[in-house]
Design an enzyme around this catalytic site. Structure first.
Site, mmCIF file in Angstrom:
data_model
loop_
_atom_site.group_PDB
_atom_site.id
_atom_site.type_symbol
_atom_site.label_atom_id
_atom_site.label_comp_id
_atom_site.label_asym_id
_atom_site.label_seq_id
_atom_site.Cartn_x
_atom_site.Cartn_y
_atom_site.Cartn_z
ATOM 1 N N ASP A 38 3.052 3.310 -0.374
ATOM 2 C CA ASP A 38 4.332 3.673 -0.990
ATOM 3 C C ASP A 38 5.316 4.275 0.006
ATOM 4 O O ASP A 38 6.143 5.122 -0.344
ATOM 5 C CB ASP A 38 4.123 4.629 -2.176
ATOM 6 C CG ASP A 38 3.174 4.051 -3.206
ATOM 7 O OD1 ASP A 38 3.213 2.816 -3.401
ATOM 8 O OD2 ASP A 38 2.392 4.816 -3.793
ATOM 9 N N LYS A 52 7.590 0.036 2.163
ATOM 10 C CA LYS A 52 7.398 -1.223 2.897
ATOM 11 C C LYS A 52 8.242 -2.345 2.300
ATOM 12 O O LYS A 52 8.841 -3.139 3.015
ATOM 13 C CB LYS A 52 5.912 -1.642 2.851
ATOM 14 C CG LYS A 52 4.990 -0.651 3.513
ATOM 15 C CD LYS A 52 3.536 -1.028 3.335
ATOM 16 C CE LYS A 52 3.039 -0.924 1.913
ATOM 17 N NZ LYS A 52 3.005 0.431 1.351
ATOM 18 N N GLY A 69 2.695 -2.037 -5.278
ATOM 19 C CA GLY A 69 3.932 -1.983 -6.046
ATOM 20 C C GLY A 69 5.048 -1.780 -5.045
ATOM 21 O O GLY A 69 5.149 -0.711 -4.442
ATOM 22 N N HIS A 70 5.822 -2.812 -4.770
ATOM 23 C CA HIS A 70 6.869 -2.750 -3.746
ATOM 24 C C HIS A 70 8.236 -2.820 -4.415
ATOM 25 O O HIS A 70 8.536 -3.782 -5.120
ATOM 26 C CB HIS A 70 6.686 -3.891 -2.738
ATOM 27 C CG HIS A 70 5.415 -3.768 -1.940
ATOM 28 N ND1 HIS A 70 5.059 -4.654 -0.962
ATOM 29 C CD2 HIS A 70 4.428 -2.834 -1.977
ATOM 30 C CE1 HIS A 70 3.892 -4.274 -0.430
ATOM 31 N NE2 HIS A 70 3.502 -3.183 -1.041
ATOM 32 N N GLN A 79 -0.595 -1.679 0.633
ATOM 33 C CA GLN A 79 -1.360 -0.447 0.846
ATOM 34 C C GLN A 79 -0.979 0.131 2.225
ATOM 35 O O GLN A 79 0.149 -0.034 2.625
ATOM 36 C CB GLN A 79 -2.879 -0.696 0.725
ATOM 37 C CG GLN A 79 -3.337 -0.976 -0.699
ATOM 38 C CD GLN A 79 -3.029 -2.377 -1.167
ATOM 39 O OE1 GLN A 79 -3.421 -3.340 -0.532
ATOM 40 N NE2 GLN A 79 -2.338 -2.513 -2.268
HETATM 41 P P1 GDP Z 1 5.968 0.433 -0.945
HETATM 42 O O1 GDP Z 1 4.753 0.304 -1.796
HETATM 43 O O2 GDP Z 1 5.633 0.892 0.440
HETATM 44 O O3 GDP Z 1 6.830 -0.789 -0.926
HETATM 45 O O4 GDP Z 1 6.842 1.600 -1.597
HETATM 46 P P2 GDP Z 1 7.150 1.805 -3.169
HETATM 47 O O5 GDP Z 1 8.191 0.843 -3.574
HETATM 48 O O6 GDP Z 1 5.900 1.852 -3.951
HETATM 49 O O7 GDP Z 1 7.678 3.293 -3.161
HETATM 50 C C1 GDP Z 1 8.821 3.666 -2.462
HETATM 51 C C2 GDP Z 1 9.827 4.273 -3.458
HETATM 52 O O8 GDP Z 1 10.818 4.971 -2.747
HETATM 53 C C3 GDP Z 1 10.566 3.215 -4.252
HETATM 54 O O9 GDP Z 1 10.884 3.737 -5.505
HETATM 55 C C4 GDP Z 1 11.833 2.979 -3.420
HETATM 56 O O10 GDP Z 1 12.933 2.521 -4.201
HETATM 57 C C5 GDP Z 1 12.087 4.364 -2.914
HETATM 58 N N1 GDP Z 1 12.716 4.417 -1.591
HETATM 59 C C6 GDP Z 1 12.512 3.618 -0.515
HETATM 60 N N2 GDP Z 1 13.211 4.056 0.543
HETATM 61 C C7 GDP Z 1 13.867 5.174 0.127
HETATM 62 C C8 GDP Z 1 14.742 6.110 0.774
HETATM 63 O O11 GDP Z 1 15.048 6.016 1.959
HETATM 64 N N3 GDP Z 1 15.192 7.140 0.005
HETATM 65 C C9 GDP Z 1 14.864 7.292 -1.289
HETATM 66 N N4 GDP Z 1 15.354 8.350 -1.945
HETATM 67 N N5 GDP Z 1 14.062 6.436 -1.932
HETATM 68 C C10 GDP Z 1 13.559 5.402 -1.217
HETATM 69 P P1 IMO Z 2 1.439 -0.151 -1.992
HETATM 70 O O1 IMO Z 2 1.346 -1.521 -1.382
HETATM 71 C C1 IMO Z 2 -0.543 3.609 -2.927
HETATM 72 C C2 IMO Z 2 -4.832 3.403 -3.801
HETATM 73 C C3 IMO Z 2 -5.275 3.758 -5.195
HETATM 74 C C4 IMO Z 2 -6.648 4.355 -4.883
HETATM 75 C C5 IMO Z 2 -7.152 3.462 -3.757
HETATM 76 C C6 IMO Z 2 -8.056 2.324 -4.198
HETATM 77 O O2 IMO Z 2 2.370 -0.071 -3.146
HETATM 78 O O3 IMO Z 2 1.678 0.883 -0.946
HETATM 79 P P2 IMO Z 2 -7.581 0.008 -5.443
HETATM 80 O O4 IMO Z 2 -7.005 -0.276 -6.783
HETATM 81 O O5 IMO Z 2 -6.859 -0.604 -4.315
HETATM 82 O O6 IMO Z 2 -9.065 -0.272 -5.379
HETATM 83 O O7 IMO Z 2 -7.461 1.620 -5.279
HETATM 84 O O8 IMO Z 2 -5.998 2.924 -3.145
HETATM 85 N N1 IMO Z 2 -3.809 2.346 -3.703
HETATM 86 C C7 IMO Z 2 -2.519 2.572 -3.407
HETATM 87 N N2 IMO Z 2 -1.853 3.732 -3.227
HETATM 88 N N3 IMO Z 2 0.080 2.436 -2.765
HETATM 89 C C8 IMO Z 2 -0.583 1.266 -2.917
HETATM 90 O O9 IMO Z 2 -0.017 0.066 -2.648
HETATM 91 C C9 IMO Z 2 -1.936 1.304 -3.294
HETATM 92 N N4 IMO Z 2 -2.867 0.358 -3.557
HETATM 93 C C10 IMO Z 2 -4.003 1.001 -3.786
HETATM 94 O O10 IMO Z 2 -4.407 4.694 -5.791
HETATM 95 O O11 IMO Z 2 -6.508 5.655 -4.370
HETATM 96 MG MG MG Z 3 4.032 0.989 -3.632
#
Ligand code: GDP
Ligand code: IMO
Ligand code: MG
Length: 426
Positions: A13, A16, A40-41, A224
């Site tokens: 998270d 990416k 979840g991206h 991840q």
């Molecule tokens: P990922 O799994 O690495 O793609 O990241 P996620 O999408 O799960 O989580 C990142 C969260 O932070 C999302 O809700 C994005 O919209 C938000 N986000 C990303 N970059 C920024 C930033 O620079 N500032 C803020 N405030 N939010 C951001």
């Molecule tokens: P993105 O791509 C954050 C975590 C789960 C748990 C562990 C194992 O959005 O960054 P799993 O279901 O993969 O067997 O769970 O990994 N986990 C993540 N945490 N971002 C993710 O993906 C994750 N995908 C799995 O919360 O701790």
């Molecule tokens: Mg994510």
């Protein structure tokens, strides 16, 4: 033309998806190489939010072919629902390609994942319960079902029956679950799922190589992150695949020499979902502030993320493991209101200060953070678009991070919107 990998340097998270979306401007293929719909991206464009789980983050551009590589585990029902969701929002998914060699996540994988977590209770991993671990376990045990099998009814039926033999025993005897009827499941998948998946299935290895040979830059999207890596993460509190950049070679079918850029994505602080050690975790008002300002709730499962200060011991290790050539710092704006900002530069373990990540989990669990305190900027950075818009304290902070880990920070993100970033170098 060579390839770029975008990889998470923490526990996921980091942002990416939004970084891939930005980098996809100069790519023709965007390829996922591992993980599944545990990811979840999020991408925010003109105020509209796109939450992606399986479809690669380049999908929002018409010039990009999104590719799901062989190393990904695909729940085909989830994939089709995601395609429908995107199409409803006006995103054309007709170019999507899925490797025939990718393994399927089936309902029994999800049932096993959930049942295991329920049984373990407080001692569980805190998985996303999406069936990812059991699907990769089947792949390694050679009883997995691949996308190509779904396209061949006799093979699909046979492999499904074989896979369910021991699963049903386990589900019924250990987990008090009714189990699955192989024939019913086969008919449902062959009638309702396979015909649509057939339209996306292809030889992704040849596609990627043809694109590279044509001189295009291919972008690989990690899911991840480094410390959720099955080999290099905080085992057993990890996922069941290898998110590190090197895994793009296996998960997509390229040689290591093709990759010349590795972009490590790092949040300006640290978060983690699920169980496991977290040295810089904050259990105080600052931790709550990071949750609130950073909206730190899972894109996928809605769970509150654990929060803490940036950990440079981990980050330097991640830079080494992935061979990062640059870093992108995200969510800088979340720190805007703080007067002091801490970064962890060493661990104290049994009274001894250590600069490196310990090689044993027992030591990591004992580690206490040694912090360096930096001045905050106490200014709104969300509208910064050029280097000179950034307060001097931000530049000091970024310089400190970059010098400590030994690679440049090429970009800093100051909000979730596509345009909310400042380009720094490279
Ligand atoms: P990922 O799994 O690495 O793609 O990241 P996620 O999408 O799960 O989580 C990142 C969260 O932070 C999302 O809700 C994005 O919209 C938000 N986000 C990303 N970059 C920024 C930033 O620079 N500032 C803020 N405030 N939010 C951001
Ligand atoms: P993105 O791509 C954050 C975590 C789960 C748990 C562990 C194992 O959005 O960054 P799993 O279901 O993969 O067997 O769970 O990994 N986990 C993540 N945490 N971002 C993710 O993906 C994750 N995908 C799995 O919360 O701790
Ligand atoms: Mg994510």
């Amino acid at each position: 033309m060579p390839a770029t990998v975008v990889v998470g340097t923490q526990w996921g998270d980091e942002g990416k998806g939004r970084v891939v979306d930005l980098r996809a401007k100069e790519s023709v293929l965007v390829v996922r190489y591992q993980g599944g719909h545990n990811a979840g991206h999020t991408i925010v464009v003109d105020g509209e939010t796109f939450a992606l789980q399986l479809v690669p983050s380049g999908v929002l551009y018409d010039h990009v072919t999104p590719v799901i590589g062989n190393g990904v585990v695909v729940d085909p029902v989830v994939l089709l629902a995601e395609v429908d969701m995107l199409e409803r929002k006006g995103v054309d998914c007709s170019r999507l390609v899925v490797s025939t060699h990718a393994h399927l996540v089936m309902p029994y994988h999800q049932a096993m994942d959930t049942a295991n977590e329920e049984r373990l209770g407080e001692d569980g991993i805190g998985t996303t319960r999406r069936g990812i671990g059991p699907a990769y376990a089947d792949k390694a045990s050679r009883i997995g079902i691949r996308v190509e099998d779904l396209l061949d009814p006799p093979t699909f039926r046979r492999r499904l029956r074989a896979a369910l033999l021991d699963k049903n025993e386990l589900l019924r005897r250990v987990h008090d679950h009714p189990g699955f009827d192989a024939d019913e499941l086969a008919e449902h998948y062959l009638e309702d799922v396979a015909p649509r998946i057939a339209g996306f299935a292809a030889d992704t290895v040849s596609l990627i190589h043809e694109s590279l040979e044509a001189g295009h830059r291919v972008l690989f999207e990690g899911a991840q992150a480094t410390f959720l890596d099955l080999d290099h993460g905080t085992y057993p509190f990890v996922t069941s695949s290898n998110p590190v950049a090197g895994a793009a070679t296996v998960g997509a079918g390229i040689g290591p020499g093709v990759i010349d850029r590795v972009v490590g994505v790092v949040k300006a602080y640290t978060t983690r979902v699920g169980a496991g050690p977290f040295v810089t975790e904050l259990d105080d008002e600052t931790g709550d502030l990071l949750v609130e300002r950073g909206h730190e709730f899972g894109t996928n499962t809605g769970r509150r993320r654990r929060t803490g200060w940036l950990d440079l011991v981990m980050l330097r290790h991640a830079v080494r493991l992935n061979g990062c050539t640059e870093l992108v710092v995200t969510k800088l704006d979340v720190l805007d209101t703080l007067d002091r900002i801490r970064v962890c530069t060493a661990y104290e373990i049994d009274g001894v200060e250590r600069p490196n990540l310990p090689d044993r989990m027992v030591d990591l669990e004992k580690a206490r953070p040694v912090y360096r305190e930096l001045r905050g900027w106490e200014a709104d950075t969300s509208n910064a678009r050029e280097v000179h818009d950034l307060p001097p304290a931000v530049r000091d902070y970024l310089d400190f991070v970059s010098e400590w880990v030994g690679v440049p920070v090429s970009m800093v993100c100051v909000g979730p919107g596509r345009e909310q970033y400042v380009h720094l170098s490279g």
